[in-house]
Design a protein around this motif. Structure first.
Motif, mmCIF file in Angstrom:
data_model
loop_
_atom_site.group_PDB
_atom_site.id
_atom_site.type_symbol
_atom_site.label_atom_id
_atom_site.label_comp_id
_atom_site.label_asym_id
_atom_site.label_seq_id
_atom_site.Cartn_x
_atom_site.Cartn_y
_atom_site.Cartn_z
ATOM 1 N N THR A 11 22.078 8.966 76.558
ATOM 2 C CA THR A 11 22.657 8.180 75.561
ATOM 3 C C THR A 11 23.746 9.141 74.880
ATOM 4 O O THR A 11 23.474 10.165 74.488
ATOM 5 N N ASP A 13 23.225 9.420 71.564
ATOM 6 C CA ASP A 13 22.438 9.945 70.349
ATOM 7 C C ASP A 13 21.941 11.325 70.950
ATOM 8 O O ASP A 13 21.416 12.263 70.134
ATOM 9 N N GLN A 14 21.736 11.755 72.276
ATOM 10 C CA GLN A 14 21.132 12.943 72.874
ATOM 11 C C GLN A 14 22.302 13.945 72.721
ATOM 12 O O GLN A 14 23.487 13.812 72.731
ATOM 13 N N ASP A 15 21.755 15.124 72.603
ATOM 14 C CA ASP A 15 22.597 16.239 72.423
ATOM 15 C C ASP A 15 22.799 17.051 73.872
ATOM 16 O O ASP A 15 21.725 17.485 74.571
ATOM 17 N N LYS A 35 27.695 11.510 78.656
ATOM 18 C CA LYS A 35 26.578 10.841 78.088
ATOM 19 C C LYS A 35 26.562 9.435 78.855
ATOM 20 O O LYS A 35 27.453 8.462 78.390
ATOM 21 N N ARG A 144 22.613 0.386 68.060
ATOM 22 C CA ARG A 144 22.987 1.925 68.356
ATOM 23 C C ARG A 144 24.463 2.100 67.359
ATOM 24 O O ARG A 144 24.709 3.102 67.091
ATOM 25 N N CYS A 169 31.617 5.621 70.804
ATOM 26 C CA CYS A 169 31.254 4.948 72.103
ATOM 27 C C CYS A 169 32.138 4.652 73.027
ATOM 28 O O CYS A 169 33.313 5.264 72.879
#
Length: 178
Positions: A11, A13-15, A35, A144, A169
């Motif tokens: 996602t 949101d992840q790094d 991502k 999100r 996005c």
């Protein structure tokens, strides 16, 4: 023998930083990242870019096998495509490479484990949602994206590409909301 790294998180949101640092430390001159979910190969543009780029003797490197995919078939297809081009695939954790015969066996087993793990996670998630609905506390997933901000940017005359870049996005996500 060039080492080409591939990093992926599911996602926005992840790094990706931990994977990128590890791949660079392992000597990967080129690292492609994205991502997007690993549930299937659909929409994974960076992986689609890396595979045809591989040459005989190259090595495709990932930090963990589930970065290549969650389905055994997808993982094995990636390995097969790399090998058809004369390249090998190396997973850093646990360290497995397709250069040796045992590497294929280990990757197949690890791919099956990754697929089972994904099914277990989805099953537990469904059970948790059903329990939460049963006691009236489930309200659904959180959005999100700030849809109002997206619409405001659109009303201000910004195009989908600018909106997507601003909100972090994809353009397709912008089009879906609009």
């Amino acid at each position: 023998m060039p080492r080409i790294g591939y990093a992926r998180v599911s996602t926005i949101d992840q790094d990706l930083d931990v994977q990128l640092v590890r791949l660079k430390a392992e000597g990967c001159a080129i690292v492609r990242s994205e991502k997007i979910s690993g549930a299937s190969r659909d929409g994974r543009a960076e992986l689609a870019t890396v595979l045809p780029f591989l040459r005989p003797g190259d090595e495709l490197v990932v930090t963990r096998l589930d970065r290549l995919g969650r389905e055994t078939r997808d993982v094995l297809n990636v390995v097969h495509e790399a090998e058809q081009l004369g390249a090998s695939v190396t997973v850093l954790d646990p360290h497995v490479s397709t250069r040796g015969e045992m590497g294929h066996v280990v990757l197949t087993v690890l791919g099956m484990v990754a697929q089972m793990e994904r099914r277990f996670i989805k099953e537990r998630q469904r059970e948790g949602i059903a329990r939460a609905k049963g006691v009236g506390v489930y309200t659904g997933g959180q959005r999100r994206l700030d849809r109002e901000r997206l619409r405001a940017l659109h009303a201000a005359g910004h195009g989908p590409s600018v909106i997507a870049a601003t909100l972090g996005c994809s353009r397709m996500h912008v089009y879906r909301i609009l």
